[in-house]
Design a protein around this motif. Structure first.
Motif, PDB file in Angstrom:
ATOM      1  N   SER A   3       0.819  -1.227   0.122  1.00 36.36           N
ATOM      2  CA  SER A   3       0.010   0.016  -0.001  1.00 36.36           C
ATOM      3  C   SER A   3       0.831   1.187  -0.097  1.00 36.36           C
ATOM      4  CB  SER A   3      -0.900   0.060   1.103  1.00 36.36           C
ATOM      5  OG  SER A   3      -1.772  -1.089   1.304  1.00 36.36           O
ATOM      6  N   ALA A  11      -4.148   3.762  -6.813  1.00 33.85           N
ATOM      7  CA  ALA A  11      -5.089   3.308  -5.836  1.00 33.85           C
ATOM      8  C   ALA A  11      -6.354   3.794  -6.030  1.00 33.85           C
ATOM      9  CB  ALA A  11      -4.716   4.293  -4.468  1.00 33.85           C
ATOM     10  N   GLU A  14      -7.922   1.148  -8.334  1.00 35.91           N
ATOM     11  CA  GLU A  14      -8.136  -0.165  -7.507  1.00 35.91           C
ATOM     12  C   GLU A  14      -9.516  -0.081  -6.689  1.00 35.91           C
ATOM     13  OE1 GLU A  14      -6.642  -3.173  -4.195  1.00 35.91           O
ATOM     14  OE2 GLU A  14      -5.274  -1.735  -5.113  1.00 35.91           O
ATOM     15  N   LEU A  15      -9.708   1.392  -6.249  1.00 37.35           N
ATOM     16  CA  LEU A  15     -10.929   1.856  -5.333  1.00 37.35           C
ATOM     17  C   LEU A  15     -12.126   1.611  -6.233  1.00 37.35           C
ATOM     18  CD1 LEU A  15     -12.014   2.640  -2.674  1.00 37.35           C
ATOM     19  CD2 LEU A  15     -11.630   4.932  -3.112  1.00 37.35           C
ATOM     20  N   LEU A  42      -7.404   2.133   0.822  1.00 40.43           N
ATOM     21  CA  LEU A  42      -7.187   2.972  -0.605  1.00 40.43           C
ATOM     22  C   LEU A  42      -7.680   4.517  -0.414  1.00 40.43           C
ATOM     23  CD1 LEU A  42      -8.392  -0.006  -2.965  1.00 40.43           C
ATOM     24  CD2 LEU A  42      -5.910   1.111  -2.748  1.00 40.43           C
TER      25      LEU A  42
END
Length: 75
Positions: A3, A11, A14-15, A42
């Motif tokens: 992370s 990020a 992916e969110l 995230l």
């Protein structure tokens, strides 16, 4: 991917994928808790990046202002 090494764009993407999967019902009940925890992580990463960027921009604007230059006017 760890992370702390994620940049904002990765990020955020992916969110978005997690949200999309949840909205489409593509996440099982068994996976839901882990996905929500990951989404929270995230969001924290994105929020931190945005805050840091805002602080950097404000600092630059103050420096330019202190030098007597309008930061939004072309040279």
């Amino acid at each position: 991917m760890e992370s702390s090494s994620l940049d904002y764009t990765v990020a955020f993407e992916e969110l978005q994928q997690i949200v999309n999967d949840i909205e489409l019902g593509e996440i099982s009940v068994d996976e839901l808790s882990d996905k929500v925890k990951r989404a929270a992580e995230l969001i924290r990463i994105c929020r931190n990046r945005l805050t840091t960027t805002e602080e950097d921009v404000n600092k630059i604007i103050k420096e330019l202002d202190a030098a007597g230059r309008d930061p939004f006017q072309e040279s």
